[in-house]
Design an enzyme around this catalytic site. Structure first.
Site, PDB file in Angstrom:
ATOM      1  NE  ARG A 148      -3.657  -2.282   2.586  1.00 11.79           N
ATOM      2  CZ  ARG A 148      -3.356  -3.472   3.102  1.00 11.79           C
ATOM      3  NH1 ARG A 148      -2.157  -3.679   3.646  1.00 11.79           N
ATOM      4  NH2 ARG A 148      -4.252  -4.445   3.086  1.00 11.79           N
TER       5      ARG A 148
ATOM      6  CE  LYS B  17      -8.226  -1.683   4.739  1.00 10.25           C
ATOM      7  NZ  LYS B  17      -8.615  -1.646   3.310  1.00 10.25           N
TER       8      LYS B  17
ATOM      9  CG  HIS C  83      -4.273   1.109  -3.322  1.00 11.13           C
ATOM     10  ND1 HIS C  83      -4.014   1.352  -1.987  1.00 11.13           N
ATOM     11  CD2 HIS C  83      -4.836  -0.118  -3.367  1.00 11.13           C
ATOM     12  CE1 HIS C  83      -4.417   0.318  -1.269  1.00 11.13           C
ATOM     13  NE2 HIS C  83      -4.920  -0.591  -2.087  1.00 11.13           N
TER      14      HIS C  83
ATOM     15  NE  ARG D 221      -2.473  -3.498  -1.591  1.00  6.16           N
ATOM     16  CZ  ARG D 221      -2.074  -4.451  -0.756  1.00  6.16           C
ATOM     17  NH1 ARG D 221      -0.780  -4.611  -0.511  1.00  6.16           N
ATOM     18  NH2 ARG D 221      -2.949  -5.237  -0.159  1.00  6.16           N
TER      19      ARG D 221
ATOM     20  CG  HIS E  84      -5.568  -9.146   0.830  1.00  5.92           C
ATOM     21  ND1 HIS E  84      -5.819  -9.493  -0.477  1.00  5.92           N
ATOM     22  CD2 HIS E  84      -5.350  -7.799   0.818  1.00  5.92           C
ATOM     23  CE1 HIS E  84      -5.770  -8.413  -1.243  1.00  5.92           C
ATOM     24  NE2 HIS E  84      -5.483  -7.374  -0.480  1.00  5.92           N
TER      25      HIS E  84
ATOM     26  CE1 TYR F 299       0.691 -25.444   8.142  1.00  7.32           C
ATOM     27  CE2 TYR F 299      -0.397 -24.437   6.238  1.00  7.32           C
ATOM     28  CZ  TYR F 299       0.449 -25.409   6.778  1.00  7.32           C
ATOM     29  OH  TYR F 299       1.036 -26.315   5.950  1.00  7.32           O
TER      30      TYR F 299
END
Length: 408
Positions: free
Chosen positions: A246, A273, A334, A337, A361, A371
């Site tokens: 970002r 974020k 942006h 991404r 994310h 994991y």
């Protein structure tokens, strides 16, 4: 009617003595003069057979005329069976509560609570948006006095200047503020922002404008190579494309977050974020760019210090550079991404979970997320290097570099 005996001059000329003494007016009003020289208006009343002394104010802050009006109001309350002292206390409490329930006060309280779960840059964006667009119009009003039409007129100012994306976010934030006000008992009625979804314009397209294809990305990169702007800006855009981070995460990056020997950049949770620390895997090209940049800005704690050396570059620095690089093409920082995500997923050689982890994310499955963070780092190193090689190939306009088959 009670005879009024005092004048402002007689009160002003009254001298203090060793003991408190009084100057009487009419209707139970008098001035109490203390040995230290202070003078207070008081009124003597009788409620339910008991005498009550009501303190009205100090002289000369309160004039004699104001004291007589206040005494009259106190006598009226007593005549109605109301205790003037209790009434005064309730009025003060009501004003204090009203101050706590202004939109600005409630919004700041909500931002403080929400701040623990969002990045500092996102919190700053909410604060700045409210300060510029909302507080000047409704900031001093009680949340219970704010209506849907009033909110609509506030948002339509943003709509009229074409800031549709920001307006949509602002509407959602307003809805959350009023939900919070209702949950905490500060709002008694319905949420006035909840009915505004269908009455405001929407942006023509959702998401961030990005490159339409590899050829366009290659042209952009060639333009970046020939860009006549500051070398730090060129490196910032190159690193933005290499890391797919970002823009806010990159521009606020600090040198102590990087371990070039391990080819990793650790972004602290306060700037993420997701509010979780995130490791960015670095390609050989990214490390070379960082080593080049360190010769320019290594003296600062910031990778990209702004004109004010205590702060990083602003959000607009990258946005303006993108516009100048290719004025007739619609792409924003942006969007890098999104381009990375599209290309990596279409390539098919990397697992979707690995790509999502690289993009930071948040996985809704908490156990799976733990994991993922523990096992994807090696695959993400390979992904980062593949992407850097791909970008170089696009820039050169050559063939697509094949990726070695992944070990089963």
């Amino acid at each position: 009617m009670a005879t009024e005996l005092l004048t402002d001059k007689s009160i002003s000329n009254a001298k203090s003595t060793e003991k408190p003494w009084t100057l009487k007016d009419g209707g139970g009003l008098f001035v109490l003069i203390h040995p230290n020289g202070s003078k207070y208006f008081q009124v003597r009343t009788t409620l339910h057979g008991k005498e009550k002394l009501v303190r009205l104010g100090s002289y000369p802050d309160m004039s004699l005329a104001e004291a007589r009006d206040a005494a009259k109001a106190a006598r009226k309350l007593v005549a109605d069976g109301v205790d003037p002292i209790q009434h005064k206390r309730k009025v003060a409490e009501s004003k204090a509560l009203e101050a706590e329930t202004t939109f600005k006060a409630v919004a700041q309280e909500w931002i403080e609570i929400k701040g623990s779960g969002i990045s500092e840059s996102y919190r700053s964006k909410i604060t700045a948006t409210f300060a510029a667009n909302v507080y000047p119009r409704i900031g001093t009003l009680s949340v219970s006095d704010i209506t849907s039409p009033l909110l609509l007129s506030t948002l339509r100012v943003m709509e009229s200047r074409g800031a549709l994306e920001l307006m949509g976010k602002c509407r959602a934030w307003l809805c959350q503020v009023f939900d919070y006000a209702k949950a905490t008992g500060k709002l008694k009625g319905d949420n006035p922002a909840s009915c505004l979804v269908g009455v405001l314009k929407k942006p023509e397209s959702e998401g961030y404008p990005t490159f339409l294809n590899r050829n366009d990305a290659g042209e952009f990169l060639r333009r970046l190579t020939d860009y006549q702007g500051r070398h730090e800006t060129i490196l910032a855009i190159w690193l933005l494309m290499l890391t797919a981070k970002r823009p806010s995460e990159l521009r606020a990056a600090q040198w102590d977050e990087f371990n070039l020997d391990k080819a990793e950049w650790t972004i602290p949770k306060e700037r993420m974020k997701t509010r979780q620390a995130h490791i960015v895997t670095l390609s050989r090209q990214a490390i070379a760019a960082l080593e080049d940049l360190e010769r320019l800005t290594g003296h600062s704690k910031w990778l990209f210090p702004g004109s004010d050396p205590t702060k990083p570059i602003s959000e607009m620095t990258l946005t303006k550079a993108f516009r100048m690089l290719w004025p007739e093409y619609r792409v924003v920082p942006h969007g890098c991404r999104h381009f990375f995500s599209t290309m990596a997923n279409e390539h098919g050689q990397f697992r979707h979970d690995v790509i999502e982890a690289a993009l930071a994310h948040k996985d809704r499955d908490a156990i799976r997320a733990t994991y993922n963070r523990a096992t994807y780092i090696e695959e993400r190193h390979k992904l980062a290097q593949w992407w850097a090689d791909e970008l170089e190939t696009m820039r050169e306009g050559g063939r697509v570099l094949p990726l070695r088959a992944r070990s089963p």
